[in-house]
Design an enzyme around this catalytic site. Sequence first.
Site, PDB file in Angstrom:
ATOM      1  N   HIS A 378      10.104   1.660  -7.135  1.00 10.36           N
ATOM      2  CA  HIS A 378       8.849   1.021  -7.522  1.00 10.36           C
ATOM      3  C   HIS A 378       8.226   1.932  -8.579  1.00 10.36           C
ATOM      4  CE1 HIS A 378       5.457  -1.603  -6.802  1.00 10.36           C
ATOM      5  NE2 HIS A 378       4.695  -0.701  -6.202  1.00 10.36           N
ATOM      6  N   ASN A 403      -1.670   0.885  -7.089  1.00 10.32           N
ATOM      7  CA  ASN A 403      -0.487   0.049  -6.880  1.00 10.32           C
ATOM      8  C   ASN A 403      -0.697  -1.263  -7.629  1.00 10.32           C
ATOM      9  OD1 ASN A 403       1.925  -0.856  -5.904  1.00 10.32           O
ATOM     10  ND2 ASN A 403       1.423  -0.587  -3.743  1.00 10.32           N
TER      11      ASN A 403
END
Length: 445
Positions: A378, A403
């Site tokens: 990620h 995020n």
Amino acid sequence: MWRCPLGLLLLLSLAGHVALGAKQGRVRQDLCCRGRADDCALPYLGAICYCDLFCNRTVSDCCPDFWDFCLGVPPPFPPIQGCMHGGRIYPVLGTYWDNCNRCTCQENRQWQCDQEPCLVDPDMIKAINQGNYGWQAGNHSAFWGMTLDEGIRYRLGTIRPSSLVMNMHEIYTVLNPGEVLPTAFEASEKWPNLIHEPLDQGNCAGSWAFSTAAVASDRVSIHSLGHMTPVLSPQNLLSCDTHQQQGCRGGRLDGAWWFLRRRGVVSDHCYPFSGRERDEAGPAPPCMMHSRAMGRGKRQATARCPNSHVNNNDIYQVTPVYRLGSNDKEIMKELMENGPVQALMEVHEDFFLYKGGIYSHTPVSLGRPERYRRHGTHSVKITGWGEETLPDGRTLKYWTAANSWGPAWGERGHFRIVRGVNECDIESFVLGVWGRVGMEDMGHH
């Protein structure tokens, strides 16, 4: 008049057991089964059924537990075929969803449920919150009903860089002798209104585009001294950066930065996220925004914004991306001087459950089968750092990061993660970039 399936009514009237007049008075308490407080009647399978002493008939609108409960004998005819769940009877082959698993009523009247590990795992949440791990877990409702496998496939989406890119020259930031970095720093406090809030990538495995656009947005804003404050468009990257990239099925950071340098992207207002859902058949959305060179390295859009309410189709670009050393002091100095940085990280099954605190990967899944332990790559935006003294006296140093799972996840879309020990590889590949800003950009907003 009480309700009952029509067939039963006919049979009852044919049987002539009881005149309907007498039925009206059925709810006299002395006729009810002992220990029931439901006036002898309760709704059942869309009709009203009865639990009184008139029930002892073979054709029955009686409650299913009448014989066992009231008379202590087995029922004289087979009960309805099916399986019970949550106070309802489901027919054979009927199904219901239990989180991410489908349960089917078998012919032996037993439920059979899939055994997929779910992304939201109540047992794991409980184990984390009972352990002393420094962070709290919870159910993020957007993840409910997804399998762990789907979480890894659709909610991440950064392809690990090739060894060539991993061996990219690191730029070493030198700390001057005696230079001391503050114990806490937050980009949004140093550069108010220039640090943008996290976006939501939905079920698009496009963190490569979201984290790149997020870091570039902040850096362009900071380096233009606030004259340009765009939220850059992840969709522009997802749809138009197609060289060795796979849009919502994953992509590479070096390719995304190459595109931002050579082609540039427009704002998110101009080219909003179209949010491809998982498993959607058909081709990815075509690229709606190309740009062309206009001299001096600058570019301009060749089309109007796909969002017809917005006219501003300015193209934003960056200088070549550079890699930082993985020493936390160097990352801190870069962050403090030039703005948020991009970091690769390995996401494990427990990270999806993060609600607050200082994250580190926990061992709670170690005793379970392999399929409960999954991870994928990620990318996120690091925005600051700090340290916290825990109740047991330990000091935890942490990064703060944004995020791309929307503002409802974690700490308003952000998270803190242990700093200085390369937790989840977060310090192994960190990138910085400069917004490409000319003198003429400083004049207009």
